[in-house]
Scaffold this motif. Structure first.
Motif, PDB file in Angstrom:
ATOM      1  N   ALA A  12       0.749  -1.309   0.225  1.00 44.28           N
ATOM      2  CA  ALA A  12       0.095   0.056   0.029  1.00 44.28           C
ATOM      3  C   ALA A  12       0.831   1.175   0.024  1.00 44.28           C
ATOM      4  N   GLU A  13       1.986   1.417   0.706  1.00 48.56           N
ATOM      5  CA  GLU A  13       2.794   2.393   0.635  1.00 48.56           C
ATOM      6  C   GLU A  13       3.607   2.588  -0.519  1.00 48.56           C
ATOM      7  N   ARG A  14       4.092   1.360  -1.054  1.00 49.88           N
ATOM      8  CA  ARG A  14       4.734   1.252  -2.596  1.00 49.88           C
ATOM      9  C   ARG A  14       3.706   2.048  -3.510  1.00 49.88           C
ATOM     10  N   GLU A  15       2.428   1.662  -3.618  1.00 47.36           N
ATOM     11  CA  GLU A  15       1.520   2.161  -4.463  1.00 47.36           C
ATOM     12  C   GLU A  15       1.288   3.660  -4.225  1.00 47.36           C
ATOM     13  N   ALA A  16       1.082   4.242  -3.194  1.00 44.29           N
ATOM     14  CA  ALA A  16       0.918   5.656  -2.909  1.00 44.29           C
ATOM     15  C   ALA A  16       2.179   6.363  -3.369  1.00 44.29           C
ATOM     16  N   VAL A  17       3.518   5.689  -2.887  1.00 41.24           N
ATOM     17  CA  VAL A  17       4.774   6.372  -3.513  1.00 41.24           C
ATOM     18  C   VAL A  17       4.757   6.423  -5.136  1.00 41.24           C
ATOM     19  N   LYS A  18       4.549   5.255  -5.702  1.00 43.34           N
ATOM     20  CA  LYS A  18       4.579   5.279  -6.949  1.00 43.34           C
ATOM     21  C   LYS A  18       3.460   6.259  -7.787  1.00 43.34           C
TER      22      LYS A  18
END
Length: 205
Positions: A12-18
């Motif tokens: 979920a954090e990776r998706e927000a960052v990307k």
């Protein structure tokens, strides 16, 4: 152009960052896993594959109630392993005083300065613990021990240790989803914190 490696604990954090980066080809976003040990190992694997100019541990975190508000962004000046040392029963002795190394990694001021003028962005020490703080009493002890601490995460020191071994500057960038202390899950703002994380990643881009 500088090459940046961003490590997040979960998807979920990776998706927000990307989403905030918008396919920036100069930034690689990988999963660090949960906790400092796995984060250190996975970050080291990525740094061994390619040269980077900066490593960022990004995600959501708990914030100290007296220092930040929910949905704020915090950027590390120091990344601190808060439970690396000895507990005598009466006090905590950091690993430095035991003569076994260092429990903190300093961040370059020039990297931190890039974020200082942004709205709702605060800078300070971000502590790393393998076990999330779950009582108000422990939160007060941590704040007393590290007066400049603004937030608590689980991966920062691991990511920073790997970066230091490779001689690469490191930052920790976190969006505040909850307050450190008694766990009140119904008051956490995870969705909102992820939105804040996405927004601040536009600065990195």
């Amino acid at each position: 152009m500088r090459r940046i490696l961003i490590m997040t604990a979960v998807e979920a954090e990776r998706e927000a960052v990307k989403a905030g980066l918008r396919e920036d080809v100069n930034v690689t976003v990988e999963l660090a896993g949960v906790g400092p040990a796995q984060a250190a190992a996975r970050t080291a694997v990525q740094l061994a594959k390619q040269n980077y100019d900066l490593v960022i541990n990004a995600g959501i975190a708990g914030g100290f109630r007296e220092k930040v508000q929910l949905e704020d962004i915090v950027v590390s000046t120091t990344i601190q392993a808060a439970d690396l040392g000895a507990d005598t029963g009466e006090q905590f002795i950091p690993v430095e005083e035991l003569g076994f190394g260092s429990s903190r990694i300093e961040c370059l001021g020039s990297e931190v300065d890039r974020f200082r003028e942004l709205e709702n962005v605060f800078t300070g020490r971000i502590i790393t613990k393998s076990t999330v703080t779950g009582t108000d009493e422990e939160a007060k002890r941590l704040q007393a021990r590290y007066e400049d601490a603004v937030a608590e995460g689980m991966e920062g020191f691991g990511v920073a240790t790997a970066a230091e071994e490779f001689g690469v500057p490191v930052l920790e960038v976190r969006a505040i989803s909850n307050y450190i202390g008694k766990r009140e899950r119904d008051k956490w703002k995870i969705k909102e914190a992820l939105a804040s994380l996405k927004q601040v990643m536009e600065v990195v881009r």
